[in-house]
Structures are given as structure tokens and as C-alpha cells.
Design an enzyme around this catalytic site. Sequence first.
Site, PDB file in Angstrom:
ATOM      1  N   TYR A   1      -1.610  -0.549  11.004  1.00 14.59           N
ATOM      2  CA  TYR A   1      -1.859  -1.187   9.698  1.00 14.59           C
ATOM      3  C   TYR A   1      -0.669  -0.970   8.767  1.00 14.59           C
ATOM      4  O   TYR A   1      -0.094  -1.927   8.237  1.00 14.59           O
ATOM      5  CB  TYR A   1      -3.142  -0.621   9.058  1.00 14.59           C
ATOM      6  CG  TYR A   1      -3.252  -0.914   7.574  1.00 14.59           C
ATOM      7  CD1 TYR A   1      -3.366  -2.218   7.105  1.00 14.59           C
ATOM      8  CD2 TYR A   1      -3.224   0.121   6.630  1.00 14.59           C
ATOM      9  CE1 TYR A   1      -3.441  -2.497   5.736  1.00 14.59           C
ATOM     10  CE2 TYR A   1      -3.304  -0.139   5.265  1.00 14.59           C
ATOM     11  CZ  TYR A   1      -3.413  -1.450   4.827  1.00 14.59           C
ATOM     12  OH  TYR A   1      -3.486  -1.720   3.477  1.00 14.59           O
TER      13      TYR A   1
ATOM     14  N   LYS B   1       2.043  -3.645   7.159  1.00 15.90           N
ATOM     15  CA  LYS B   1       2.273  -3.823   5.715  1.00 15.90           C
ATOM     16  C   LYS B   1       3.746  -3.581   5.376  1.00 15.90           C
ATOM     17  O   LYS B   1       4.326  -4.305   4.570  1.00 15.90           O
ATOM     18  CB  LYS B   1       1.371  -2.872   4.906  1.00 15.90           C
ATOM     19  CG  LYS B   1      -0.112  -3.167   4.978  1.00 15.90           C
ATOM     20  CD  LYS B   1      -0.492  -4.526   4.427  1.00 15.90           C
ATOM     21  CE  LYS B   1      -0.276  -4.637   2.933  1.00 15.90           C
ATOM     22  NZ  LYS B   1      -0.752  -5.960   2.424  1.00 15.90           N
TER      23      LYS B   1
ATOM     24  N   THR C   1       0.826  -1.198   0.000  1.00  8.74           N
ATOM     25  CA  THR C   1       0.000   0.000   0.000  1.00  8.74           C
ATOM     26  C   THR C   1       0.869   1.260   0.000  1.00  8.74           C
ATOM     27  O   THR C   1       1.990   1.237   0.541  1.00  8.74           O
ATOM     28  CB  THR C   1      -0.914   0.005   1.246  1.00  8.74           C
ATOM     29  OG1 THR C   1      -1.452   1.306   1.446  1.00  8.74           O
ATOM     30  CG2 THR C   1      -0.156  -0.381   2.514  1.00  8.74           C
ATOM     31  N   ASP C   2       0.332   2.346  -0.543  1.00 10.38           N
ATOM     32  CA  ASP C   2       1.071   3.623  -0.485  1.00 10.38           C
ATOM     33  C   ASP C   2       1.174   4.129   0.958  1.00 10.38           C
ATOM     34  O   ASP C   2       1.949   5.042   1.234  1.00 10.38           O
ATOM     35  CB  ASP C   2       0.422   4.681  -1.394  1.00 10.38           C
ATOM     36  CG  ASP C   2      -0.987   5.100  -0.975  1.00 10.38           C
ATOM     37  OD1 ASP C   2      -1.557   4.482  -0.050  1.00 10.38           O
ATOM     38  OD2 ASP C   2      -1.517   6.060  -1.581  1.00 10.38           O
ATOM     39  N   GLU C   3       0.400   3.533   1.882  1.00 11.15           N
ATOM     40  CA  GLU C   3       0.438   4.009   3.275  1.00 11.15           C
ATOM     41  C   GLU C   3       1.776   3.715   3.941  1.00 11.15           C
ATOM     42  O   GLU C   3       2.098   4.295   4.975  1.00 11.15           O
ATOM     43  CB  GLU C   3      -0.731   3.419   4.065  1.00 11.15           C
ATOM     44  CG  GLU C   3      -2.047   3.783   3.422  1.00 11.15           C
ATOM     45  CD  GLU C   3      -3.280   3.521   4.264  1.00 11.15           C
ATOM     46  OE1 GLU C   3      -3.180   3.506   5.496  1.00 11.15           O
ATOM     47  OE2 GLU C   3      -4.351   3.356   3.660  1.00 11.15           O
TER      48      GLU C   3
HETATM   49  P1  NAD Z   1     -10.024  -6.925   2.120  1.00 16.61           P
HETATM   50  O1  NAD Z   1     -10.014  -6.685   3.585  1.00 16.61           O
HETATM   51  O2  NAD Z   1     -11.269  -6.682   1.343  1.00 16.61           O
HETATM   52  O3  NAD Z   1      -9.567  -8.430   1.791  1.00 16.61           O
HETATM   53  C1  NAD Z   1      -8.607  -9.128   2.500  1.00 16.61           C
HETATM   54  C2  NAD Z   1      -8.838 -10.607   2.241  1.00 16.61           C
HETATM   55  O4  NAD Z   1      -7.822 -11.333   2.922  1.00 16.61           O
HETATM   56  C3  NAD Z   1     -10.180 -11.120   2.772  1.00 16.61           C
HETATM   57  O5  NAD Z   1     -10.806 -11.936   1.813  1.00 16.61           O
HETATM   58  C4  NAD Z   1      -9.806 -11.917   4.010  1.00 16.61           C
HETATM   59  O6  NAD Z   1     -10.696 -12.962   4.299  1.00 16.61           O
HETATM   60  C5  NAD Z   1      -8.433 -12.413   3.612  1.00 16.61           C
HETATM   61  N1  NAD Z   1      -7.582 -12.761   4.758  1.00 16.61           N
HETATM   62  C6  NAD Z   1      -7.362 -12.011   5.878  1.00 16.61           C
HETATM   63  N2  NAD Z   1      -6.533 -12.657   6.705  1.00 16.61           N
HETATM   64  C7  NAD Z   1      -6.222 -13.839   6.101  1.00 16.61           C
HETATM   65  C8  NAD Z   1      -5.390 -14.917   6.462  1.00 16.61           C
HETATM   66  N3  NAD Z   1      -4.726 -14.942   7.637  1.00 16.61           N
HETATM   67  N4  NAD Z   1      -5.288 -15.978   5.613  1.00 16.61           N
HETATM   68  C9  NAD Z   1      -5.955 -15.967   4.417  1.00 16.61           C
HETATM   69  N5  NAD Z   1      -6.767 -14.964   4.039  1.00 16.61           N
HETATM   70  C10 NAD Z   1      -6.886 -13.903   4.871  1.00 16.61           C
HETATM   71  O7  NAD Z   1      -8.816  -6.064   1.579  1.00 16.61           O
HETATM   72  P2  NAD Z   1      -8.614  -5.332   0.189  1.00 16.61           P
HETATM   73  O8  NAD Z   1      -9.098  -3.943   0.317  1.00 16.61           O
HETATM   74  O9  NAD Z   1      -9.105  -6.193  -0.903  1.00 16.61           O
HETATM   75  O10 NAD Z   1      -7.029  -5.288   0.181  1.00 16.61           O
HETATM   76  C11 NAD Z   1      -6.288  -6.367  -0.398  1.00 16.61           C
HETATM   77  C12 NAD Z   1      -4.816  -6.048  -0.274  1.00 16.61           C
HETATM   78  O11 NAD Z   1      -4.531  -4.811  -0.888  1.00 16.61           O
HETATM   79  C13 NAD Z   1      -4.337  -5.926   1.173  1.00 16.61           C
HETATM   80  O12 NAD Z   1      -3.074  -6.513   1.268  1.00 16.61           O
HETATM   81  C14 NAD Z   1      -4.252  -4.423   1.385  1.00 16.61           C
HETATM   82  O13 NAD Z   1      -3.260  -4.103   2.342  1.00 16.61           O
HETATM   83  C15 NAD Z   1      -3.885  -3.947   0.000  1.00 16.61           C
HETATM   84  N6  NAD Z   1      -4.320  -2.590  -0.360  1.00 16.61           N
HETATM   85  C16 NAD Z   1      -5.624  -2.200  -0.147  1.00 16.61           C
HETATM   86  C17 NAD Z   1      -6.014  -0.911  -0.534  1.00 16.61           C
HETATM   87  C18 NAD Z   1      -7.432  -0.432  -0.342  1.00 16.61           C
HETATM   88  O14 NAD Z   1      -7.685   0.767  -0.486  1.00 16.61           O
HETATM   89  N7  NAD Z   1      -8.396  -1.277  -0.062  1.00 16.61           N
HETATM   90  C19 NAD Z   1      -5.088  -0.045  -1.124  1.00 16.61           C
HETATM   91  C20 NAD Z   1      -3.768  -0.502  -1.316  1.00 16.61           C
HETATM   92  C21 NAD Z   1      -3.407  -1.778  -0.940  1.00 16.61           C
HETATM   93  P1  TYD Z   2     -10.154   4.876   4.715  1.00 12.96           P
HETATM   94  O1  TYD Z   2     -11.176   4.602   3.674  1.00 12.96           O
HETATM   95  O2  TYD Z   2     -10.309   4.250   6.057  1.00 12.96           O
HETATM   96  O3  TYD Z   2      -8.733   4.531   4.078  1.00 12.96           O
HETATM   97  P2  TYD Z   2      -7.243   4.811   4.677  1.00 12.96           P
HETATM   98  O4  TYD Z   2      -7.342   5.289   6.066  1.00 12.96           O
HETATM   99  O5  TYD Z   2      -6.636   3.465   4.593  1.00 12.96           O
HETATM  100  O6  TYD Z   2      -6.650   5.826   3.782  1.00 12.96           O
HETATM  101  O7  TYD Z   2     -10.068   6.447   4.929  1.00 12.96           O
HETATM  102  C1  TYD Z   2      -9.852   7.306   3.834  1.00 12.96           C
HETATM  103  C2  TYD Z   2      -9.921   8.757   4.333  1.00 12.96           C
HETATM  104  O8  TYD Z   2     -11.249   9.027   4.760  1.00 12.96           O
HETATM  105  C3  TYD Z   2      -9.028   9.025   5.527  1.00 12.96           C
HETATM  106  O9  TYD Z   2      -8.538  10.371   5.444  1.00 12.96           O
HETATM  107  C4  TYD Z   2      -9.961   8.899   6.707  1.00 12.96           C
HETATM  108  C5  TYD Z   2     -11.291   9.392   6.138  1.00 12.96           C
HETATM  109  N1  TYD Z   2     -12.500   8.758   6.711  1.00 12.96           N
HETATM  110  C6  TYD Z   2     -13.537   9.549   7.220  1.00 12.96           C
HETATM  111  O10 TYD Z   2     -13.459  10.780   7.218  1.00 12.96           O
HETATM  112  N2  TYD Z   2     -14.637   8.911   7.728  1.00 12.96           N
HETATM  113  C7  TYD Z   2     -14.748   7.569   7.775  1.00 12.96           C
HETATM  114  O11 TYD Z   2     -15.788   7.044   8.270  1.00 12.96           O
HETATM  115  C8  TYD Z   2     -13.680   6.770   7.248  1.00 12.96           C
HETATM  116  C9  TYD Z   2     -13.775   5.265   7.295  1.00 12.96           C
HETATM  117  C10 TYD Z   2     -12.570   7.404   6.721  1.00 12.96           C
END
Ligand code: NAD
Ligand code: TYD
Length: 336
Positions: free
Chosen positions: A147, A151, A123-125
Site C-alpha cells: 500500500y 502511494k 499518506t504519512d505511511e
Molecule cells: P477509502 O477507501 O474510504 O476511499 C477510496 C475511494 O476511492 C472509494 O470511494 C473508492 O470507491 C474510490 N476508488 C478506488 N479506486 C478507484 C478508481 N480506480 N477510480 C475511481 N475511484 C476509485 O479511502 P480513504 O480512507 O477515504 O482514503 C482516501 C485517500 O486518503 C487515499 O488516497 C488514502 O491513501 C489517503 N489516506 C487515507 C488515510 C486513512 O487513514 N484512511 C490516511 C492518510 C491518507
Molecule cells: P489500520 O487502521 O489498518 O491503519 P494503517 O495500517 O494504515 O496504519 O491499522 C492501524 C494500527 O492498528 C496498526 O498498527 C495495525 C493495528 N490494527 C490492529 O491491531 N487490529 C486490526 O484489526 C487492524 C485493522 C489494525
Amino acid sequence: MRLLVAGGAGFIGSEFVRHTLSSHPDDSVVVLDKLTYAGNLRNLDPVAASSRFRFVHGDICDARTVETLAGEADAIVNFAAESHVDRSLEAPGQFIQTDVYGTFVLLDAARRIGHSRFLQVSTDEVYGDVTEGRSAEGDPLRPRSPYSASKAGGEMMAWAYRESYGVPVITTRGSNTYGPYQYPEKIIPLFITNALDDQPLPIYGDGNAVRDYLYVTDHARGIDTALRLGTPGEDYNIGYGGETNGHEVADLVLGALGKPDSLKQHVRDRLGHDRRYAVDTRKLEGLGWEPDVPLADGIKQTVEWYRQNQEWWRPLKSGEFWEFYSRNYKPLSPPP
Ligand code: NAD
Ligand code: TYD
């Protein structure tokens, strides 16, 4: 290619699986997923009947299961993670377990078996709060939440396996992603589903923290590009290039649904809230990838999907969801 996709029942992982099976007719996919609260087998309904797809219910921390499945794959793509910052602030332990230890278990199987690629979805985080400019792949990692620290820990374990054992690791660092099938806890699906029910949209603090929102199909294509065309040993940022704050997200959602501004509600800020992420994506663009879906269009498509798929998300907003919600969201100024 025979792919083992860990975490493929989640939001981005399931889009990656759907994309892989439709775009690469010679590939097969095995999904290994624990089905945590965020995982959902229904996300894989569109591919469930394919002879090139198999689902295994299991944990990436379970070395025996991982070893067996890794032995049947040419490449591993790891999406599995605990992924919500607010939950990591409340209970960091499970994040370290899955995002660091689980990544180690996958890498260790890869070390013994020898794959063509190991793609670690990050993630970019991990770059932390970026006050100015854009993070490039060589920049230091300065994670600031449990988190993002977990990562970054997973990434560092992957680097260690790359340097020490020659595992062909590629890392992607995607920005905030949104679209269909996203568990309704992140800002965009939460705001959409709340607004559909005329419930308040909780904006943290002053609402001025910005994120670069990336449509899920663009993110999945970016991972696919890095997997197939990227160089082992390299990291790739993925993002759209926008900067959108909490107010603007609320305005886009309310506008798309024709709901009133009065649904916006300021709540107490997140602890250690990162104010800005921004990534430089030229390296991935050099491989021929570019993002396709502008935020306004992506929000409209996402709103429409949540409007039409209420049987997917309504059961998720019950029980534990509301217990977490009431612990997490507090009034902006506590009463004296
Ligand atoms: P999500 O929470 O929707 O999905 C995570 C999946 O992993 C789920 O299906 C869960 O059941 C599975 N999982 C969790 N723990 C597990 C374990 N111990 N063994 C096997 N499976 C397990 O997440 P997402 O939003 O789809 O993110 C997927 C990946 O992308 C993550 O690694 C996250 O850090 C990364 N990512 C997410 C975002 C975002 O904005 N959502 C952005 C950048 C990177
Ligand atoms: P989020 O979707 O939780 O992603 P991340 O924290 O991983 O970037 O949050 C995105 C942005 O939105 C972040 O600045 C926090 C803000 N936010 C709210 O203002 N209200 C909310 O209920 C949530 C979940 C996030």
C-alpha cells in the site's frame, strides 16, 4: 473554483466534499468514483441535492472519462485509492493499478489541460517505520508495505509531472484518520462495530505499534488549506501529534461503549507491521491550519455515530467482508 474530486465517495473524500460545499459557497464539485467495496454513494447523501454537486460513476484509470471531466474543472483533488494495508498484503496488483497508474492518468490529463492546482492526497505511511523523531516533508520516503509503496509511486509520478511539465502539484501526507462514514475494516471503525456486537477486538501482535490518529474533519480541513493556501511544488504533512497503540485504541472504544476488557483478543501480527508513524506538521500550521479534535473526544463522537447509523454499516459487514476477515485474522499461536 470548479473541483474534480476523484475518490470522493470514500471516507475522507466525502468529508472533503461536504466541507467544500458548505465552506466555499462559490465552488462546485464533480466526484468521479469507481464505487469499489470501500466507496459508498450514501456518504454523499448530505450533498446530493445541491446544484453545485454532480456524481460520475467511473474509474480514474479510464483516460477518456478523466479527460472529459478534467476539461471541465479548474483543479483536481485525488483521493481515489485502494487504501487498506492488509488487503495490499494479500493482493497488491490493484493497488499499483489505482494508486500509481490511476494517478498517472489524472496527471496526464492535467498536463494537457492546465489546471490551477493538482492536489495528490497521500499518506504519512510513505515515510515508512519511524523509530524516533518526526518525519518532515523533506525526509526520504521508505515505504514498507505494498500500500505505502503504491502511494509513494503515485507521489513520485506527481513529482515527475511537476518537474517535467510544470503541473502545479501539491501533495498532502495525512496520518491515520478516523470518524463517521469509514468502511469498517480500519482499526477504529472495526473495533467500534465489533464491540457493539460483543465480538472480539483483534489486536495485532503485541499491540504496541503506534499511530497518530487524526479526526476526519481535521484531515479534510488540512487538505482544503493546502489546496487553497499551499504553494505548488510543495508537500504538507497532516497529523494530530498523538501516539496511540492498539491496546489504547481498544481501551478507548470499550470505555466509550461500556464494554468489558475481555473483548480484547491478540491475533497474529501483520506482515512487515510498521511500528510507528509520526509527522512534523509545522509546515501546514504555518498556513493557519491546526487540528481541533483530541482522540478521546473524536472516539466518543465516532462511537455515537456508528451507534446511531447502524443501517449504514451493517450491510457492509457481510459476504466478502467476512471472507476477507477469516483469511486475514489468525490466532496468535497456531495450534501445534
Ligand atoms: P477509502 O477507501 O474510504 O476511499 C477510496 C475511494 O476511492 C472509494 O470511494 C473508492 O470507491 C474510490 N476508488 C478506488 N479506486 C478507484 C478508481 N480506480 N477510480 C475511481 N475511484 C476509485 O479511502 P480513504 O480512507 O477515504 O482514503 C482516501 C485517500 O486518503 C487515499 O488516497 C488514502 O491513501 C489517503 N489516506 C487515507 C488515510 C486513512 O487513514 N484512511 C490516511 C492518510 C491518507
Ligand atoms: P489500520 O487502521 O489498518 O491503519 P494503517 O495500517 O494504515 O496504519 O491499522 C492501524 C494500527 O492498528 C496498526 O498498527 C495495525 C493495528 N490494527 C490492529 O491491531 N487490529 C486490526 O484489526 C487492524 C485493522 C489494525
